[in-house]
Design a protein around this motif. Sequence first.
Motif, PDB file in Angstrom:
ATOM      1  N   ARG A 109      -1.600   9.214  -6.067  1.00 30.18           N
ATOM      2  CA  ARG A 109      -1.891  10.498  -6.350  1.00 30.18           C
ATOM      3  C   ARG A 109      -1.985  11.221  -7.968  1.00 30.18           C
ATOM      4  O   ARG A 109      -2.141  12.265  -8.291  1.00 30.18           O
ATOM      5  N   PHE A 132      -4.897  16.922  -6.980  1.00 31.33           N
ATOM      6  CA  PHE A 132      -5.009  15.658  -7.832  1.00 31.33           C
ATOM      7  C   PHE A 132      -6.411  14.896  -7.825  1.00 31.33           C
ATOM      8  O   PHE A 132      -6.551  14.299  -8.827  1.00 31.33           O
ATOM      9  N   ARG A 158       0.819  -1.029  -0.050  1.00 38.23           N
ATOM     10  CA  ARG A 158       0.096  -0.064  -0.011  1.00 38.23           C
ATOM     11  C   ARG A 158       0.806   1.260  -0.216  1.00 38.23           C
ATOM     12  O   ARG A 158       1.735   1.324   0.788  1.00 38.23           O
ATOM     13  N   ARG A 159       0.457   2.239  -0.721  1.00 38.08           N
ATOM     14  CA  ARG A 159       1.167   3.531  -0.857  1.00 38.08           C
ATOM     15  C   ARG A 159       0.110   4.472  -1.475  1.00 38.08           C
ATOM     16  O   ARG A 159      -0.867   4.087  -1.960  1.00 38.08           O
ATOM     17  N   SER A 160       0.031   5.675  -0.933  1.00 40.07           N
ATOM     18  CA  SER A 160      -0.627   6.891  -1.547  1.00 40.07           C
ATOM     19  C   SER A 160      -0.449   6.854  -3.135  1.00 40.07           C
ATOM     20  O   SER A 160       0.544   7.373  -3.165  1.00 40.07           O
ATOM     21  N   CYS A 205      -5.953   7.843  -2.740  1.00 39.48           N
ATOM     22  CA  CYS A 205      -5.317   8.983  -1.388  1.00 39.48           C
ATOM     23  C   CYS A 205      -6.193   9.547  -0.489  1.00 39.48           C
ATOM     24  O   CYS A 205      -7.299  10.093  -1.159  1.00 39.48           O
ATOM     25  N   TRP A 206      -6.095   9.545   0.736  1.00 40.99           N
ATOM     26  CA  TRP A 206      -6.702  10.392   1.621  1.00 40.99           C
ATOM     27  C   TRP A 206      -6.515  11.805   1.424  1.00 40.99           C
ATOM     28  O   TRP A 206      -5.482  12.266   1.341  1.00 40.99           O
ATOM     29  N   ILE A 207      -7.562  12.566   1.301  1.00 37.56           N
ATOM     30  CA  ILE A 207      -7.701  13.958   1.488  1.00 37.56           C
ATOM     31  C   ILE A 207      -8.280  14.465   2.682  1.00 37.56           C
ATOM     32  O   ILE A 207      -9.390  14.160   3.148  1.00 37.56           O
ATOM     33  N   GLN A 208      -7.317  14.966   3.632  1.00 38.32           N
ATOM     34  CA  GLN A 208      -8.039  15.580   5.111  1.00 38.32           C
ATOM     35  C   GLN A 208      -8.903  16.744   4.757  1.00 38.32           C
ATOM     36  O   GLN A 208      -8.537  17.779   4.235  1.00 38.32           O
ATOM     37  N   LYS A 251      -9.018  22.866  -0.652  1.00 36.30           N
ATOM     38  CA  LYS A 251      -8.027  23.485   0.344  1.00 36.30           C
ATOM     39  C   LYS A 251      -7.242  23.896  -0.569  1.00 36.30           C
ATOM     40  O   LYS A 251      -6.734  23.450  -1.583  1.00 36.30           O
TER      41      LYS A 251
HETATM   42  C1  LIG Z   1      -5.408  11.273   8.235  1.00 40.11           C
HETATM   43  C2  LIG Z   1      -4.694  11.340   7.003  1.00 40.11           C
HETATM   44  C3  LIG Z   1      -4.656  12.574   6.136  1.00 40.11           C
HETATM   45  C4  LIG Z   1      -4.155  12.727   4.876  1.00 40.11           C
HETATM   46  N1  LIG Z   1      -4.426  13.698   4.384  1.00 40.11           N
HETATM   47  C5  LIG Z   1      -3.621  13.903   3.229  1.00 40.11           C
HETATM   48  C6  LIG Z   1      -4.264  15.089   2.236  1.00 40.11           C
HETATM   49  O1  LIG Z   1      -4.974  15.906   2.689  1.00 40.11           O
HETATM   50  N2  LIG Z   1      -3.658  15.167   1.088  1.00 40.11           N
HETATM   51  C7  LIG Z   1      -2.582  14.263   0.627  1.00 40.11           C
HETATM   52  O2  LIG Z   1      -2.150  14.435  -0.454  1.00 40.11           O
HETATM   53  N3  LIG Z   1      -2.236  13.334   1.333  1.00 40.11           N
HETATM   54  C8  LIG Z   1      -2.761  12.953   2.627  1.00 40.11           C
HETATM   55  N4  LIG Z   1      -2.683  11.806   3.145  1.00 40.11           N
HETATM   56  C9  LIG Z   1      -1.618  10.631   2.889  1.00 40.11           C
HETATM   57  C10 LIG Z   1      -0.402  10.853   3.513  1.00 40.11           C
HETATM   58  O3  LIG Z   1       0.366  11.983   2.959  1.00 40.11           O
HETATM   59  C11 LIG Z   1       0.425   9.502   3.238  1.00 40.11           C
HETATM   60  O4  LIG Z   1      -0.571   8.603   3.793  1.00 40.11           O
HETATM   61  C12 LIG Z   1       1.843   9.565   4.029  1.00 40.11           C
HETATM   62  O5  LIG Z   1       2.469  10.499   3.403  1.00 40.11           O
HETATM   63  C13 LIG Z   1       2.316   8.135   3.799  1.00 40.11           C
HETATM   64  O6  LIG Z   1       2.445   7.885   2.507  1.00 40.11           O
HETATM   65  P1  LIG Z   1       1.897   6.340   1.883  1.00 40.11           P
HETATM   66  O7  LIG Z   1       0.414   6.674   2.239  1.00 40.11           O
HETATM   67  O8  LIG Z   1       2.239   6.402   0.612  1.00 40.11           O
HETATM   68  O9  LIG Z   1       2.654   5.501   2.685  1.00 40.11           O
HETATM   69  C14 LIG Z   1      -3.277  11.692   4.551  1.00 40.11           C
HETATM   70  C15 LIG Z   1      -3.261  10.239   5.326  1.00 40.11           C
HETATM   71  C16 LIG Z   1      -3.821  10.541   6.609  1.00 40.11           C
HETATM   72  C17 LIG Z   1      -3.904   8.915   7.014  1.00 40.11           C
END
Ligand SMILES: Cc1cc2nc3c(=O)[nH]c(=O)nc-3n(C[C@H](O)[C@H](O)[C@H](O)COP(=O)(O)O)c2cc1C
Length: 176
Positions: free
Chosen positions: A14, A69, A10-12, A112-115, A63
Motif C-alpha cells: 500500500r 493509498f 505475496r503481501r498487499s 493491493c486490492w481495493i473493494q 470510499k
Molecule cells: C476481496 C478483497 C478485498 C480487499 N479490499 C481491500 C480494501 O478495500 N482496502 C485495502 O487496503 N485492502 C483490501 N484488501 C487486502 C486485504 O486487506 C489483505 O489481502 C489481507 O489483509 C491480507 O494481507 P496480505 O494481502 O498482505 O496477505 C482486500 C483483499 C481482498 C481479497
Amino acid sequence: MDMLELLRARRSIRAYTGQAIEPQKVELLKEAVLRSPSSRNLDSWEFIFVEDRERLTKLAVCKPHGADFLADAALGIVVCGDSRASDTWIEDCSIASILVQMVAQSIGLGSCWIQVRNRMSDGQMTSEQYIQALLGSPEHLKIESIIAIGYPAEKREPLSRADLQDAKVHTNAYGR
Ligand SMILES: Cc1cc2nc3c(=O)[nH]c(=O)nc-3n(C[C@H](O)[C@H](O)[C@H](O)COP(=O)(O)O)c2cc1C
C-alpha cells in the motif's frame, strides 16, 4: 519465480515509490487481465487502466477507508463486470483481479486490492456510482474492485508456513 514461490512472497503493498511503470510492463498487465479465464468464456469483464494522477487522486476517495493509498499508486486498474453478460461476473472479475496482482508481483511491482462492490462513497452515493460518474463508465457495468499498483515503497514479511491456518482445510468430510 514459480507460482508457489510468488504466492509465498505475496503481501498487499500500500506504499509506492512514485516511479512510473514502464509501458512494456503495463502491456503485460493488460495481457494478464485479458487472459483471465471466465465462466463459459463469456468474458464478462472490462478494465479501465487509470494512470492519470488527478483521476487516481479522485479514485482514492471513492470510499472513506481503505483506498487512500491509490493517490500514490502509479496505476489503478478498475475491474468492471457486466452483470447482464453473465451471472458469474463477480467470479470472473475476482479471478482477473488476483491474477493481475500475481503478474504485477512477478515483474517487481506491488499491489493491493481495493473493494468497491457493496461499498459506500458517502451517505448518498455508492462507491460504484462515484467511480462511474468520475470515469464515465455505463451503469450496467458493475465495479468490483480497483487494483492499485506501483513500485513498492514498503517491504512486508511473507507469512511463514507455521502462520497458515491448517484447521481451515478438511479432508474427505468436514472437521477431519
Ligand atoms: C476481496 C478483497 C478485498 C480487499 N479490499 C481491500 C480494501 O478495500 N482496502 C485495502 O487496503 N485492502 C483490501 N484488501 C487486502 C486485504 O486487506 C489483505 O489481502 C489481507 O489483509 C491480507 O494481507 P496480505 O494481502 O498482505 O496477505 C482486500 C483483499 C481482498 C481479497
